[in-house]
Design a protein around this motif. Structure first.
Motif, PDB file in Angstrom:
ATOM      1  N   PHE A   3      -2.987  10.100   1.589  1.00  0.00           N
ATOM      2  CA  PHE A   3      -2.770   9.868   3.013  1.00  0.00           C
ATOM      3  C   PHE A   3      -2.232   8.457   3.200  1.00  0.00           C
ATOM      4  N   ASP A   4      -1.119   8.325   3.930  1.00  0.00           N
ATOM      5  CA  ASP A   4      -0.617   6.985   4.234  1.00  0.00           C
ATOM      6  C   ASP A   4      -0.792   6.693   5.721  1.00  0.00           C
ATOM      7  N   GLU A   5      -1.829   5.982   6.037  1.00  0.00           N
ATOM      8  CA  GLU A   5      -2.149   5.622   7.427  1.00  0.00           C
ATOM      9  C   GLU A   5      -2.002   6.806   8.382  1.00  0.00           C
ATOM     10  N   PRO A   6      -2.804   7.837   8.144  1.00  0.00           N
ATOM     11  CA  PRO A   6      -2.635   9.078   8.909  1.00  0.00           C
ATOM     12  C   PRO A   6      -2.945   8.942  10.393  1.00  0.00           C
ATOM     13  N   LYS A  23       0.825  -1.216   0.000  1.00  0.00           N
ATOM     14  CA  LYS A  23       0.000   0.000   0.000  1.00  0.00           C
ATOM     15  C   LYS A  23       0.861   1.270   0.000  1.00  0.00           C
ATOM     16  N   SER A  24       1.846   1.315   0.905  1.00  0.00           N
ATOM     17  CA  SER A  24       2.704   2.515   0.969  1.00  0.00           C
ATOM     18  C   SER A  24       3.520   2.657  -0.301  1.00  0.00           C
ATOM     19  N   THR A  25       4.027   1.549  -0.796  1.00  0.00           N
ATOM     20  CA  THR A  25       4.823   1.605  -2.024  1.00  0.00           C
ATOM     21  C   THR A  25       3.969   2.145  -3.172  1.00  0.00           C
TER      22      THR A  25
END
Ligand code: ADP
Ligand code: MG
Length: 243
Positions: A163-166, A43-45
């Motif tokens: 947004f990455d796991e805010p 997901k982050s990648t």
């Protein structure tokens, strides 16, 4: 519907490790897309490839009809149009709240200090942090820091906010205030791409949900489809573990 970003056949490897495989998806204007999936699923990648913090190994990112991975393309112009909010806030600790929200505007958008402060204040109000303009990040709670980080991203007036796991780095009692701000933003028609573990939030706020598993999009659909009628075995397994 106007497509803002269209990802086609995107792949990413780190050495021999293929982390993203044949990813297709698009984000339309005004849409909120949530990406869910287990830790390590990519997901982050994927988000980092979308805003070119990582260089994709293959595929296309079509933005306003042009593949921004073409060599001739001005990736700086593209990146200016995307905002990013990280799990760890990434605020400048030596600057106060207002400073954090004006630096990017002045450096990247070449706004005057006066103009940048005006814009920053507008968005600090939106996230309910306008009373804290002079505070340093260390004086703020995690939830307040994340709201400042959101105001900073909004101050750049991006086409899409990623947004990455805010809320993953926040104490439980602070998750709600950040999700509330994000929900309000969603309702204003902001285009948002959100990696989250907050399933209730994803269910309530998304127009579309993307479920990632081992580097592929295993299933994609409306929140009702994904959460109430998932068709994939892996989606069902994941939701059973999570909900
Ligand atoms: P998620 O955000 O879904 O937890 P990530 O995108 O962080 O997943 O990671 C997906 C996979 O890519 C993991 O196996 C991770 O170890 C690997 N990975 C991520 N970043 C790097 C990197 N910079 N170098 C090597 N491997 C990486
Ligand atoms: Mg991640």
């Amino acid at each position: 519907m106007e497509t803002v970003i269209d990802i086609q056949r995107l792949s990413k490897s780190f050495g021999n490790h293929e982390v993203l495989k044949d990813i297709h998806f698009s984000v339309n204007k005004g849409e909120v897309v949530c990406i869910i999936g287990s830790s390590g699923s990519g997901k982050s990648t994927l988000l980092r490839c979308v805003n070119l913090l990582e260089k994709p190994s293959g595929g296309k990112i079509i933005y306003h009809g042009e593949n921004i991975l073409d060599d001739k393309h001005d990736i700086h112009a593209y990146r200016r149009r995307l905002g990013m909010v990280f799990q760890q806030f990434n605020l400048f600790n030596n600057h106060n709240v207002l400073g954090n929200c004006v630096i990017g505007q002045m450096k990247v958008l070449k706004r005057s200090k006066e103009e940048a402060e005006k814009v920053a204040l507008k968005y600090l109000k939106v996230v309910g942090m306008d009373r804290f303009v002079n505070a340093k990040p260390r004086q703020l709670s995690g939830g307040q820091k994340q709201r400042v980080a959101i105001a900073r991203a909004l101050s750049m007036e991006p086409d899409v906010l990623l947004f990455d796991e805010p809320t993953s780095a926040l104490d439980p009692e602070m998750v709600g205030e950040v999700l509330k701000v994000m929900k309000e933003l969603a309702e204003t028609g902001l285009t948002m791409l959100i990696v989250t573990h907050e399933m209730e939030f994803a269910k309530e706020v998304s127009d579309r949900v993307v479920f990632m598993d081992k580097g592929v999009i295993a299933e994609e659909g409306s929140p009702d489809q994904i959460f109430n009628h998932p068709t994939g075995e892996r989606t069902r397994e994941f939701l059973k573990r999570t909900l």
